[in-house]
Design a protein around this motif. Structure first.
Motif, PDB file in Angstrom:
ATOM      1  N   PRO A 529     -35.486 -18.685  57.924  1.00 26.33           N
ATOM      2  CA  PRO A 529     -36.503 -18.676  56.857  1.00 26.33           C
ATOM      3  C   PRO A 529     -35.993 -17.894  55.655  1.00 26.33           C
ATOM      4  O   PRO A 529     -35.326 -16.873  55.786  1.00 26.33           O
ATOM      5  CB  PRO A 529     -37.694 -17.967  57.526  1.00 26.33           C
ATOM      6  CG  PRO A 529     -37.106 -17.208  58.653  1.00 26.33           C
ATOM      7  CD  PRO A 529     -35.929 -17.992  59.123  1.00 26.33           C
ATOM      8  N   THR A 530     -36.269 -18.374  54.481  1.00 25.16           N
ATOM      9  CA  THR A 530     -35.764 -17.740  53.255  1.00 25.16           C
ATOM     10  C   THR A 530     -36.921 -17.404  52.330  1.00 25.16           C
ATOM     11  O   THR A 530     -38.009 -17.971  52.403  1.00 25.16           O
ATOM     12  CB  THR A 530     -34.788 -18.661  52.502  1.00 25.16           C
ATOM     13  OG1 THR A 530     -35.473 -19.867  52.145  1.00 25.16           O
ATOM     14  CG2 THR A 530     -33.600 -19.026  53.384  1.00 25.16           C
ATOM     15  N   ILE A 531     -36.678 -16.429  51.438  1.00 23.93           N
ATOM     16  CA  ILE A 531     -37.628 -16.097  50.389  1.00 23.93           C
ATOM     17  C   ILE A 531     -36.860 -16.009  49.089  1.00 23.93           C
ATOM     18  O   ILE A 531     -35.638 -15.864  49.067  1.00 23.93           O
ATOM     19  CB  ILE A 531     -38.346 -14.753  50.661  1.00 23.93           C
ATOM     20  CG1 ILE A 531     -37.311 -13.634  50.757  1.00 23.93           C
ATOM     21  CG2 ILE A 531     -39.160 -14.812  51.911  1.00 23.93           C
ATOM     22  CD1 ILE A 531     -37.930 -12.273  50.842  1.00 23.93           C
ATOM     23  N   GLU A 532     -37.535 -16.092  47.986  1.00 25.12           N
ATOM     24  CA  GLU A 532     -36.909 -16.057  46.673  1.00 25.12           C
ATOM     25  C   GLU A 532     -36.884 -14.629  46.171  1.00 25.12           C
ATOM     26  O   GLU A 532     -37.898 -13.949  46.143  1.00 25.12           O
ATOM     27  CB  GLU A 532     -37.701 -16.939  45.704  1.00 25.12           C
ATOM     28  CG  GLU A 532     -36.923 -17.274  44.439  1.00 25.12           C
ATOM     29  CD  GLU A 532     -37.679 -18.277  43.594  1.00 25.12           C
ATOM     30  OE1 GLU A 532     -38.821 -18.579  43.949  1.00 25.12           O
ATOM     31  OE2 GLU A 532     -37.124 -18.755  42.605  1.00 25.12           O
ATOM     32  N   GLY A 543     -41.790  -5.153  51.906  1.00 26.60           N
ATOM     33  CA  GLY A 543     -42.713  -6.100  51.338  1.00 26.60           C
ATOM     34  C   GLY A 543     -43.955  -5.397  50.868  1.00 26.60           C
ATOM     35  O   GLY A 543     -44.044  -4.190  50.770  1.00 26.60           O
ATOM     36  N   VAL A 718     -32.459  -9.658  54.560  1.00 24.78           N
ATOM     37  CA  VAL A 718     -33.631  -9.617  53.684  1.00 24.78           C
ATOM     38  C   VAL A 718     -33.194  -9.438  52.245  1.00 24.78           C
ATOM     39  O   VAL A 718     -33.670 -10.122  51.330  1.00 24.78           O
ATOM     40  CB  VAL A 718     -34.585  -8.486  54.112  1.00 24.78           C
ATOM     41  CG1 VAL A 718     -35.667  -8.275  53.059  1.00 24.78           C
ATOM     42  CG2 VAL A 718     -35.234  -8.818  55.444  1.00 24.78           C
ATOM     43  N   GLY A 721     -31.983 -12.433  50.626  1.00 21.10           N
ATOM     44  CA  GLY A 721     -32.952 -13.510  50.509  1.00 21.10           C
ATOM     45  C   GLY A 721     -32.849 -14.547  51.594  1.00 21.10           C
ATOM     46  O   GLY A 721     -33.399 -15.641  51.466  1.00 21.10           O
ATOM     47  N   ILE A 723     -33.785 -14.097  54.956  1.00 23.26           N
ATOM     48  CA  ILE A 723     -34.968 -14.057  55.806  1.00 23.26           C
ATOM     49  C   ILE A 723     -36.062 -13.291  55.080  1.00 23.26           C
ATOM     50  O   ILE A 723     -35.806 -12.591  54.090  1.00 23.26           O
ATOM     51  CB  ILE A 723     -34.673 -13.405  57.179  1.00 23.26           C
ATOM     52  CG1 ILE A 723     -34.310 -11.928  57.016  1.00 23.26           C
ATOM     53  CG2 ILE A 723     -33.586 -14.162  57.916  1.00 23.26           C
ATOM     54  CD1 ILE A 723     -34.158 -11.182  58.332  1.00 23.26           C
ATOM     55  N   LYS A 724     -37.282 -13.392  55.582  1.00 17.55           N
ATOM     56  CA  LYS A 724     -38.417 -12.707  54.994  1.00 17.55           C
ATOM     57  C   LYS A 724     -38.529 -11.289  55.549  1.00 17.55           C
ATOM     58  O   LYS A 724     -38.042 -11.008  56.653  1.00 17.55           O
ATOM     59  CB  LYS A 724     -39.700 -13.482  55.282  1.00 17.55           C
ATOM     60  CG  LYS A 724     -39.709 -14.873  54.668  1.00 17.55           C
ATOM     61  CD  LYS A 724     -40.989 -15.618  55.021  1.00 17.55           C
ATOM     62  CE  LYS A 724     -40.975 -17.018  54.436  1.00 17.55           C
ATOM     63  NZ  LYS A 724     -42.212 -17.770  54.768  1.00 17.55           N
ATOM     64  N   PRO A 725     -39.176 -10.386  54.816  1.00 17.53           N
ATOM     65  CA  PRO A 725     -39.273  -8.995  55.296  1.00 17.53           C
ATOM     66  C   PRO A 725     -39.905  -8.865  56.679  1.00 17.53           C
ATOM     67  O   PRO A 725     -39.447  -8.056  57.488  1.00 17.53           O
ATOM     68  CB  PRO A 725     -40.128  -8.319  54.220  1.00 17.53           C
ATOM     69  CG  PRO A 725     -39.868  -9.111  52.987  1.00 17.53           C
ATOM     70  CD  PRO A 725     -39.692 -10.532  53.442  1.00 17.53           C
ATOM     71  N   ASP A 726     -40.948  -9.646  56.954  1.00 19.67           N
ATOM     72  CA  ASP A 726     -41.603  -9.520  58.255  1.00 19.67           C
ATOM     73  C   ASP A 726     -40.737 -10.037  59.399  1.00 19.67           C
ATOM     74  O   ASP A 726     -41.024  -9.754  60.572  1.00 19.67           O
ATOM     75  CB  ASP A 726     -42.939 -10.278  58.248  1.00 19.67           C
ATOM     76  CG  ASP A 726     -44.020  -9.499  57.505  1.00 19.67           C
ATOM     77  OD1 ASP A 726     -43.801  -8.296  57.259  1.00 19.67           O
ATOM     78  OD2 ASP A 726     -45.047 -10.097  57.155  1.00 19.67           O
ATOM     79  N   ASP A 727     -39.679 -10.792  59.082  1.00 21.75           N
ATOM     80  CA  ASP A 727     -38.826 -11.328  60.141  1.00 21.75           C
ATOM     81  C   ASP A 727     -37.964 -10.257  60.797  1.00 21.75           C
ATOM     82  O   ASP A 727     -37.360 -10.507  61.845  1.00 21.75           O
ATOM     83  CB  ASP A 727     -37.908 -12.424  59.579  1.00 21.75           C
ATOM     84  CG  ASP A 727     -38.677 -13.675  59.175  1.00 21.75           C
ATOM     85  OD1 ASP A 727     -39.803 -13.847  59.676  1.00 21.75           O
ATOM     86  OD2 ASP A 727     -38.164 -14.461  58.359  1.00 21.75           O
TER      87      ASP A 727
END
Length: 842
Positions: A529-532, A543, A718, A721, A723-727
């Motif tokens: 999973p990725t985030i911008e 986060g 993280v 970018g 993976i997401k912080p909660d991951d």
């Protein structure tokens, strides 16, 4: 912290272990090829034999003897003789049947004469005057696995006078009893008297071991019987010559048998062998053995063994059941009846002519065949299996190398993408700013034109100076600043000049991926999973739920500072009975006079790794080193400059790293530890960390924020970018760190400076807390608990246990308060430390 892994060393070791395991697997499979052909040849005949025939036949008839000697003159008048010494040895049943006019059952045991000397105790030279007082006979576990704790017979001194016959260094012992059933006994090897194997009574089927042969200490006699009762399991050792025995493997009375399990010889106390000819001479002196009575237990047991090892399972089952019916204590016959029954159901045996005897010593290879299967066919099958094994192992190694290469390429590409994205954003912002400036009106001077006067031309204001922000906390930073005034992070301008960037330490994602250890991936990075990521975004997995806005500053005088401290450590639920690899240290001191006291606090949490006690040793060695380095210097401190104190704390952590690393080099160990440390001097806190143990700051009205940065794989993912912080709480690599104390001679240490306000609370913790309890819950516990930091620490530990308690968990809670009361004298207060830590001279 055994859940952690220091990647650069542990990944390499994991690869070595994998290679060794696969090599061992290949060797085992290749070795098994030697047995493939016999297995194929006999597979049509039913289940494989459980153990060699000689062990099966003889094991039920071997007995263990416990012989007691006493000195009657040392006993009280009228009392039984006191046992002063005991011996043990083996024997073998050589006869059992009903004899005499009254059909009384008599059983005969053959053993070494030195064990049953009625004149003196030959087996215990320390008591030459002691006389034989009793003999206990224990059947083997192959006869009955439930009975060995109790002897089948006990013969006292009065009955021994007529029970023993000796000749040729052998002794023949008779015993009877109304509760004893007919017993299976061994026939003497006549046709094939060559010994092939020694039969032991050992601790288990796979170990050749003999007990202590005697005990001569009167005080220890009571402990001898429980020891020898453990040696009742039949096992064998193949022999070719007498030299095949070691001195530790020879036991008096041990039987030697031929290939079918008939008695061929017996060992003596000095390790010599008495052959079958001498044995037969002794047996022929006893009429009940010379002309043996009928014993259908013996006959059916032998018939059953012969039929079973010829794969005639129906006949074997019938014989075993007949033996078990007559002697219901004969558990071995019952078990073999069940085994033969199961083999008969699954087999399609080839019938043999009943008038054609099959020699028990027949070779497996006959007429170019292996039990009916041509040798060439068995060889072809073996070759095909060998080729299949090689192909499978090659595929395993090939996939492993390909997966490793793919992972390296993915991480390198992720690093390049992150760098290019940052450069592209800077270029776009720079181009946008230049376009804004280009839209402003320009003034051109024409030759000969009159001078301009005020008001002739409408001018526009100069383009605004771009606002610079701290990349760590996001607060505005003055152009040219080298340090953020809010979070005290060291800064430097970016190449474009329109951003500020961290100077030291660099964020983990900026480290060369070539310097990073190889990781074992659970899948392609493209599937993660990725985030911008946006400029000025939060770092290190922070986060909205686990970070707060930067704080304003409120200074107050250092002379009225007070520290309230609470510490707690717990091994966790899943590691309750293992060494706690976490260690913590907390102490504070007040120096100077009452007018201007200097308040100093030093707080450290270290989370060791290395397995068993190694992790505990690493964390404690690190804490011992840092306090040895820091405390004497702090007690003499006169210069209170921020740069000096921050550097001093960083050097202390570096000293701890060198100590753990040197220990690894000296002992060939592979242990390490994380560390987070907080040094508070009056109204300023200096924080350092290596690894993923954290320091948090809680400020009333502002909430909780993480001061330190995790040196972990998930934190880097993280920041990149990916993976997401909660991951970070669920990612398969959440326990992998790329920086720890002890791995290298020099380690990068992150340091921070925080200016305090009244009511601030610091929390130092190992990952056993934050991995089980999310940051919002940690903040809630700190906010809602009483001002007593010990109760806050208790509540945090309980929250970690309620969250699963998968790891050791340690916390230090420091509450910074204003205090109007003046200390009367300088003092040093030790709050908590491991029991092995020694304070330096101060």
């Amino acid at each position: 912290m055994s859940t952690h892994s220091s990647l650069s060393q542990r990944q390499m070791r994991a690869g070595q272990y994998t290679g060794r395991a696969l090599s061992g697997f290949l060797i085992a499979l290749l070795s098994s090829l030697f047995f493939i052909s016999p297995a194929l040849a006999s597979s049509h005949q039913g289940s494989p034999t459980p153990q060699p025939q000689d062990l099966t036949r003889a094991g039920v008839s071997v007995v263990r003897l416990l012989i007691s000697y006493s000195q009657p003159n040392q006993s009280k008048q009228g009392s039984a003789p006191a046992t002063t010494a005991q011996c043990t040895g083996l024997g073998v049943l050589v006869g059992s049947g009903l004899t005499g006019k009254n059909n009384q059952q008599v059983n005969w045991v053959l053993t070494n004469a030195s064990l049953l000397d009625t004149g003196k105790a030959q087996c215990v030279p320390a008591h030459p005057a002691a006389t034989l007082s009793s003999i206990e006979i224990y059947m083997s576990s192959a006869y009955n696995s439930q009975q060995p704790v109790s002897p089948i017979a006990t013969i006292d001194e009065a009955a021994l006078k007529d029970a023993i016959h000796t000749q040729n260094n052998l002794a023949l012992l008779s015993f009877g009893g109304t509760s004893i059933k007919l017993l299976p006994f061994l026939d003497l090897a006549v046709a094939d008297p060559t010994p092939q194997a020694a039969i032991y009574l050992s601790k288990d089927i796979n170990t050749v071991a003999v007990p202590l042969s005697s005990i001569s200490d009167t005080k220890q006699v009571s402990n001898f019987k429980p020891q020898i009762q453990q040696y009742l399991t039949p096992t064998r050792k193949a022999i070719a010559t007498q030299q095949d025995f070691t001195s530790a493997e020879k036991e008096a009375g041990m039987p030697l048998v031929n290939s079918t399990g008939e008695l061929a010889a017996m060992t003596t106390a000095d390790g010599k062998q008495v052959n079958s000819t001498d044995i037969n001479k002794l047996l022929q002196t006893v009429d009940a053995i010379k002309n043996p009575p009928s014993n259908i237990v013996h006959d059916n047991w032998n018939n059953g063994i012969t039929a079973y090892y010829r794969s005639q399972y129906a006949d074997a089952e019938q014989s075993f059941n007949a033996a078990a019916t007559v002697n219901n204590q004969f558990e071995g016959a019952q078990k073999f009846a069940q085994t033969a029954h199961a083999a008969a159901l699954s087999a399609t045996p080839t019938p043999r002519p009943t008038n054609t005897p099959v020699s028990s010593g027949t070779s497996l290879f006959q007429d170019g065949k292996i039990e009916g299967v041509p040798i060439w066919l068995a060889s072809v099958v073996g070759l095909i299996l060998l080729i299949a094994i090689i192909i499978i192992v090659s595929l395993i190694f090939g996939r492993s190398r390909a997966r490793k290469k793919r992972l390296e390429d993915e991480f390198a590409q992720a690093n390049r993408d992150a760098t290019l994205a940052a450069q592209r954003m800077m270029m776009e912002e720079g181009q946008q700013q230049q376009a804004t400036w280009a839209q402003q009106p320009t003034m051109q001077m024409q030759p000969g034109a009159p001078p301009m006067r005020a008001g002739d031309v409408k001018t526009s204001p100069l383009p605004p100076v771009p606002e610079l922000r701290c990349p760590n906390c996001g607060e505005p930073v003055a152009k040219g600043a080298t340090r953020c005034p809010h979070c005290q992070t060291w800064l430097s301008p970016s190449e474009s000049g329109i951003h500020m960037r961290l100077r030291t330490p660099a964020p983990p994602v900026a480290r060369s991926m070539a310097d990073q250890p190889t990781l074992v991936s659970s899948g392609p990075l493209a599937e993660q999973p990725t985030i911008e990521m946006t400029p000025g975004g939060r770092l290190n997995g922070q986060g909205e739920n686990d970070a707060t806005e930067p704080y304003g500053l409120q200074r107050w005088h250092g002379h009225n500072v007070a520290f309230a401290v609470g510490t707690r450590s717990d091994p966790g639920i899943k590691r309750r009975y293992k060494p706690n690899e976490d260690s913590l240290f907390a102490a504070q001191s007040i120096r100077g006079d009452n007018a201007s006291p200097l308040h100093i606090g030093l707080f450290v949490v270290a989370d060791g790794m290395g397995g068993h006690a190694n992790g505990q040793d690493a964390s404690r060695k690190a804490i011992q080193t840092i306090i040895d380095f820091l405390l004497p210097k702090l007690m003499k401190l006169s210069d209170l400059q921020d740069d000096l104190l921050e550097r001093l704390l960083g050097e202390g952590v570096q000293q701890a790293n060198q100590a753990v690393h040197s220990n690894n080099m000296e002992k060939g160990a592979d242990m390490g530890t994380t560390m987070t440390a907080c040094l508070i001097v009056n109204t300023t806190a200096y924080v350092a960390n290596v690894g993923d143990s954290r320091t948090y700051l809680y400020r009333e009205g502002k909430g909780l924020r993480k001061v330190t940065n995790d040196h972990s794989v998930v934190a880097s993912l993280v920041e990149a970018g990916i993976i997401k912080p909660d991951d970070i709480y669920t990612h398969p690599k959440r326990n992998q760190i790329y920086r720890s104390l002890g791995e290298k001679p020099v380690v990068e240490v992150d340091t921070f400076t925080v200016h305090l306000v009244p009511g601030d609370k610091f929390l130092l913790c190992s990952d056993g807390l934050w991995d089980m309890v999310r940051d919002p819950k940690i903040e809630e516990v700190i906010r809602t608990t009483t001002p007593n930091p010990n109760q806050t620490a208790d509540a945090l530990i309980q929250a970690a246990l309620d969250g699963g308690g998968e790891d050791n968990v340690s916390v230090i809670v420091v509450s910074v308060q204003e205090n109007d009361q003046q200390e009367q004298v300088p003092s040093f207060q030790l709050i908590d430390k491991p029991d092995t830590i020694q304070l330096p001279q101060l």
